[in-house]
Structure formats: structure tokens, C-alpha cells
Design an enzyme around this catalytic site. Structure first.
Site: not given
Ligand code: ADP
Ligand code: MG
Length: 392
Positions: A39, A196, A349, A372
Site C-alpha cells: 500500500r 453468500k 477482498g 468493501g
Molecule cells: P469477496 O471478498 O471477493 O467479495 P466473498 O467474501 O463473498 O468474496 O467470498 C469469499 C469466500 O467464499 C472465500 O473465503 C471462499 O472460501 C468462500 N467460498 C467460495 N466457494 C465456497 C463454497 N462452495 N463453499 C463454502 N465457501 C465458499
Molecule cells: Mg470477502
């Protein structure tokens, strides 16, 4: 479209410029040393521009959480090395000595104010505190994208007192997350995964109005599959989001957006690298099994979509990529994007962490620096730290 003035649109020569940087770097818990100065290195572009243009620089940033009272001293030291000039840390914002230092700054001098989150007034966007910060500059430059979605004293409050523009990092984020997504080179393909549906409803709804194709992966796929009546075994599913999932599927149909769900997936009896794994159809998962990654047919299907795209936005890993045994889908989708000639944008993230883990960062057009903040941007929300800047 967002069109904000940047440091290049104003005269900074001889002026005291207050720069909000993102120096929220990770520190080693035991030694207190900086474990990644990424950073700080990224902030150099704006800082060096201001130095070359004879500004007097007053930098500020938060580090860690309010109440933790972490000092920016290691950052001041690292920055001194990187710039090859002294960067003095100012710890007491109220002292006469500080007043003197600030008023006697010469062109190209650089000082750093101590962690803005040493006081609760920062996150409370306290007007007096903002005024104090603003008193150290004649111009404000915001270059901290990661906190631009929060109206804090050093991101939004100060803009009420100073002419405010963005630095190069925020300028690049706006270019990628606003221009490239809102007036994209089509076809625009979005790949949305992650844990989610609930945390991505805003993203999905906003993108349905913009994209040509939407590819779904990650755990959230199972809520959609179940909403369509499939059997998902013990995979993650948000029962209370089945209705909204069905609604999103219908919206896609109504809007003529091709929304694709995985056709197959990797399943395992437990989340561990030693788990027994199998590949099966996504809507036919036996009880006792969890879906952990998209399958080989889905990877091929999605790669085909990536090949014809001219702009690709990706947020959310395709599987539990933190485990070697379940990283294939995420890695292959990232590789396909890296090899594509399309504009490629990564937000979020964990998605950024995945791209960095695979060493593909430099092959993407833009990897957002704000988890975020990038999600809120892709949701179409207005970011207070950007809204408050002067329009072009
Ligand atoms: P970002 O931070 O890029 O927005 P998210 O926080 O929404 O992404 O999701 C990231 C998490 O989703 C990761 O820690 C990953 O392990 C989890 N994940 C992805 N596929 C699955 C799955 N099939 N079952 C459980 N967790 C999952
Ligand atoms: Mg995340």
C-alpha cells in the site's frame, strides 16, 4: 458517470497539500514490523507527482482499528526510505511546535500526521476534528479508496473546508469501476461467486441492469440451485434467501441477461485437503457431501464466455480456494481472465487475495485496492469520499 478532478487538474506548486493515503498496512504482531508495504509503494505515484510539482506534503491515514492506537511510525520510516527524504511523523496535532513545522514547510517537504484513528472523532466524522486536519492543508487530495465508502473526518469531513480532488489511485478505481462497467465495451460478462447470496444481492441486482452475461459460482450457487429445485446435499445454502434467488433468476430472464449457474461441481465429505472428493452434477449432490468448487465442465463453459467477452468483472471466488484441493475453479477462471484481451476488473477482498495468490495481478487491467469500497461501487452506491470531490 463520475467525473472528478484529480491532482493533475489543479495547481499544487508551493501549496500545502493534505493527502489522505491508505497506509493501513499489516504489521507483525510480535515485532511490529511492516509485513507488506504494498500500500505504501502504491501511494508513491501520487506522492511523487506532488513532490515533482513542488507541493508541500502533509500526509495522513488511519492504521488499524479505533481504540488500538497503533502508531504510523513504521510507515514514516519505510516511506522515508522509499522516497529518499525525511518523513517526519507529527504526533501532537494541537501543539505550537506542530503549528510551526506546518507553517515552515518548504516545497517538496513531506510530513505524516499520526494515525487518524487515535481519536474516536475520526470515524464519528467530527466537524472540529475535520477542521483541525483541514487546517494543515490548502488543498485536499483523497487517494485512499479502501475507506472512500465511509464518511469519516479524513475522507469526507475535510472536504467541507478545502478544495478537494482525487489522487491517481482513486482516479484509476473510478475509471475501472465506473466507466468500464457503466459504459463498457460489450459483451460485458460478470462472474459473481463467494460465500453468500445475501452479501451480493445489491451487486447482482445492479449488474443485471448492465451486463450481457452473468456467471455464478462459489457457495452462493447452491442457493440458486436449490431455488430451482435441485438437490444440494450439505452444501452452504441460505434458506431465507431462496425467494430472492428465485426473483433474481426471473429478473435475469425478463431483462434478457444470460444468467448461467454451474452445471457440475467438486464435492467433498469435509472441508480439508485430505477429504475424499468427487465430481457430480450440481443439482444432484448426495447427502453427506458439500459442494466446494465448480467442476471441469463448468470451467470449460465459463472459459468460453470469457473468450468472447470484451469486458469482464469478477467478484467472489468460485470455490473454497484457500484449500489447495478446492482451488482449481478459481485458479482456472483467473487464468482465463489473465489470458484474455478483454478489460479485466477484479473487486472484493477475497477475490483480490485469490488473484494475488495465483500471481496474476499484473495480468489484469484492474485489481481494486478496496474490498468493501469496490463492492459498494459495483452495487451502484455513491461513495461519500468520492462524491465530496470537485467535479471536472
Ligand atoms: P469477496 O471478498 O471477493 O467479495 P466473498 O467474501 O463473498 O468474496 O467470498 C469469499 C469466500 O467464499 C472465500 O473465503 C471462499 O472460501 C468462500 N467460498 C467460495 N466457494 C465456497 C463454497 N462452495 N463453499 C463454502 N465457501 C465458499
Ligand atoms: Mg470477502
Amino acid at each position: 458517470m463520475i467525473n472528478k478532478k484529480s491532482v493533475k487538474d489543479i495547481d499544487v506548486s508551493g501549496k500545502r497539500v493534505l493527502v489522505r493515503c491508505d497506509f493501513n498496512v499489516p504489521l507483525d504482531k510480535e515485532t511490529g514490523e511492516i509485513t507488506s508495504d504494498k500500500r505504501i509503494v502504491e501511494s508513491l505515484k501520487t506522492i511523487n507527482y506532488l513532490i515533482h510539482n513542488n507541493a508541500k506534503l502533509v500526509l495522513c491515514s488511519h492504521i488499524g482499528k479505533t481504540g488500538k492506537n497503533i502508531s504510523l511510525l513504521p510507515v514514516a520510516k519505510r516511506l522515508s526510505k522509499l522516497l529518499g527524504r525525511e518523513v517526519r511523523l507529527i504526533t501532537d496535532l494541537d501543539s505550537e511546535e506542530t503549528k510551526d513545522i506546518i507553517s515552515n514547510l518548504k516545497e517538496k517537504d513531506v510530513v505524516l500526521l499520526e494515525n487518524t484513528r487515535m481519536t474516536e472523532k475520526e470515524e464519528a466524522n467530527d466537524l472540529e476534528f475535520a477542521k483541525k486536519l483541514a487546517s494543515f492543508g490548502e488543498i485536499f487530495v483523497n487517494d485512499a479508496f479502501g475507506t472512500a465508502h465511509r464518511a469519516h473526518a479524513s475522507t469526507e469531513g475535510v472536504t467541507h473546508f478545502l478544495p478537494s480532488v482525487c489522487g491517481f489511485l482513486i482516479e484509476k478505481e473510478i475509471e475501472a469501476l465506473d466507466k468500464d462497467i457503466n459504459s463498457p465495451e460489450r459483451p460485458l460478462v460478470a462472474i459473481i461467486g463467494g460465500a453468500k447470496v445475501s452479501s451480493k444481492i445489491g451487486v447482482l441486482l445492479n449488474l443485471l441492469d448492465k451486463v450481457d452475461t452473468l456467471l455464478i459460482g462459489g457457495a452462493m450457487a447452491y442457493t440458486f440451485v436449490k431455488a430451482q429445485g435441485g438437490s444440494i446435499g450439505n452444501s452452504l445454502c441460505e434458506e431465507e434467501k431462496l425467494d430472492i434467488a428465485a426473483e433474481i433468476l426471473k429478473k435475469a430472464l425478463d431483462k434478457g441477461v444470460r444468467m448461467l449457474l454451474p452445471v457440475d461441481n467438486v464435492i467433498a465429505t469435509e472441508v480439508s485437503n485430505n477429504a475424499k472428493i468427487k465430481v457430480c452434477q450440481i443439482d444432484d449432490i448426495p447427502e453427506g457431501y458439500i459442494g466446494v468448487d465448480i467442476g471441469p465442465k463448468t470451467i470449460e463453459l465459463y472459459k468460453g464466455e470469457i473468450e468472447v467477452a470484451n469486458t469482464i468483472v469478477w467478484n467472489g471466488p468460485m470455490g473454497i480456494f484457500e484449500y489447495k484441493a478446492f482451488e482449481d475453479g478459481t485458479r482456472k477462471i483467473a487464468e482465463a481472465m489473465a489470458n484474455s484481451s478483454a478489460i479485466t476488473i477484479i473487486g472484493g477482498g477475497d477475490s483480490t487475495a485469490a488473484v494475488e495468490k495465483f500471481g496474476l495481478e499484473s495480468k489484469m487491467s484492474h485489481v481494486s485496492t478496496g474490498g468493501g469500497a469496490s463492492l459498494e461501487f459495483i452495487e451502484g452506491k455513491k461513495l461519500p469520499g468520492i462524491e465530496a470531490l470537485l467535479d471536472k
